[in-house]
Design a protein around this motif. Structure first.
Motif, PDB file in Angstrom:
ATOM      1  N   LEU A  88       3.376 -16.254  -2.642  1.00  0.00           N
ATOM      2  CA  LEU A  88       2.374 -17.297  -2.491  1.00  0.00           C
ATOM      3  C   LEU A  88       1.248 -17.134  -3.510  1.00  0.00           C
ATOM      4  O   LEU A  88       0.728 -18.119  -4.030  1.00  0.00           O
ATOM      5  N   LEU A  89       0.895 -15.895  -3.842  1.00  0.00           N
ATOM      6  CA  LEU A  89      -0.163 -15.653  -4.814  1.00  0.00           C
ATOM      7  C   LEU A  89       0.226 -16.171  -6.199  1.00  0.00           C
ATOM      8  O   LEU A  89      -0.597 -16.756  -6.890  1.00  0.00           O
ATOM      9  N   LEU A 114      -3.836 -17.677   2.081  1.00  0.00           N
ATOM     10  CA  LEU A 114      -3.162 -16.450   1.669  1.00  0.00           C
ATOM     11  C   LEU A 114      -3.624 -15.257   2.505  1.00  0.00           C
ATOM     12  O   LEU A 114      -2.804 -14.474   2.992  1.00  0.00           O
ATOM     13  N   VAL A 115      -4.923 -15.115   2.694  1.00  0.00           N
ATOM     14  CA  VAL A 115      -5.449 -14.008   3.495  1.00  0.00           C
ATOM     15  C   VAL A 115      -4.992 -14.122   4.946  1.00  0.00           C
ATOM     16  O   VAL A 115      -4.601 -13.124   5.568  1.00  0.00           O
ATOM     17  N   SER A 116      -4.985 -15.332   5.464  1.00  0.00           N
ATOM     18  CA  SER A 116      -4.539 -15.528   6.847  1.00  0.00           C
ATOM     19  C   SER A 116      -3.062 -15.183   7.016  1.00  0.00           C
ATOM     20  O   SER A 116      -2.670 -14.548   8.004  1.00  0.00           O
ATOM     21  N   LEU A 117      -2.238 -15.577   6.057  1.00  0.00           N
ATOM     22  CA  LEU A 117      -0.816 -15.276   6.153  1.00  0.00           C
ATOM     23  C   LEU A 117      -0.527 -13.795   5.962  1.00  0.00           C
ATOM     24  O   LEU A 117       0.367 -13.241   6.608  1.00  0.00           O
ATOM     25  N   ILE A 118      -1.280 -13.133   5.101  1.00  0.00           N
ATOM     26  CA  ILE A 118      -1.077 -11.692   4.913  1.00  0.00           C
ATOM     27  C   ILE A 118      -1.511 -10.929   6.162  1.00  0.00           C
ATOM     28  O   ILE A 118      -0.864  -9.963   6.562  1.00  0.00           O
ATOM     29  N   ARG A 119      -2.581 -11.382   6.801  1.00  0.00           N
ATOM     30  CA  ARG A 119      -3.014 -10.703   8.033  1.00  0.00           C
ATOM     31  C   ARG A 119      -2.025 -10.910   9.173  1.00  0.00           C
ATOM     32  O   ARG A 119      -1.828 -10.020   9.998  1.00  0.00           O
ATOM     33  N   LEU A 126      -9.450 -22.771  -0.449  1.00  0.00           N
ATOM     34  CA  LEU A 126      -8.547 -23.055   0.667  1.00  0.00           C
ATOM     35  C   LEU A 126      -7.229 -22.302   0.508  1.00  0.00           C
ATOM     36  O   LEU A 126      -6.702 -21.739   1.478  1.00  0.00           O
ATOM     37  N   GLY A 127      -6.709 -22.248  -0.708  1.00  0.00           N
ATOM     38  CA  GLY A 127      -5.473 -21.505  -0.959  1.00  0.00           C
ATOM     39  C   GLY A 127      -5.642 -20.027  -0.707  1.00  0.00           C
ATOM     40  O   GLY A 127      -4.762 -19.381  -0.115  1.00  0.00           O
TER      41      GLY A 127
END
Length: 96
Positions: free
Chosen positions: A26-27, A76-81, A71-72
């Protein structure tokens, strides 16, 4: 046409190609999107400069592109957490 215009168009095409080819992380997708936004900004700047228009639209464009980037990164941070990685293949979108 000018050589500068073709170099900006080349940047845009390379950004689209990198977005299509690098789709595991995603990054990397977000970096490709930011590169596309940068090339569109340069194309828009070149267009407005060549015809002598005002540059207020560039400020609005930059504002929206910064909001898109933030927003991206928050997604990304939410999905990694929640999942522990940023592989797009590991996200199950069917499970709601």
């Amino acid at each position: 046409m000018n050589l500068l215009f073709f170099s900006y168009m080349y940047m845009y095409i390379i950004g689209l190609l990198s977005l299509c080819l690098v789709h595991k992380h995603l990054l990397m997708c977000l970096l490709s999107l930011e590169f596309i936004i940068l090339s569109l900004f340069l194309l828009l700047y070149y267009y407005l400069m060549s015809f002598g228009f005002e540059f207020y639209f560039l400020l609005i464009f930059l504002t929206f592109s910064v909001c898109e980037g933030v927003l991206g990164l928050s997604v990304l941070v939410s999905l990694i957490r929640s999942h522990g990685n940023d592989y797009l293949i590991s996200f199950n979108l069917v499970m709601c």
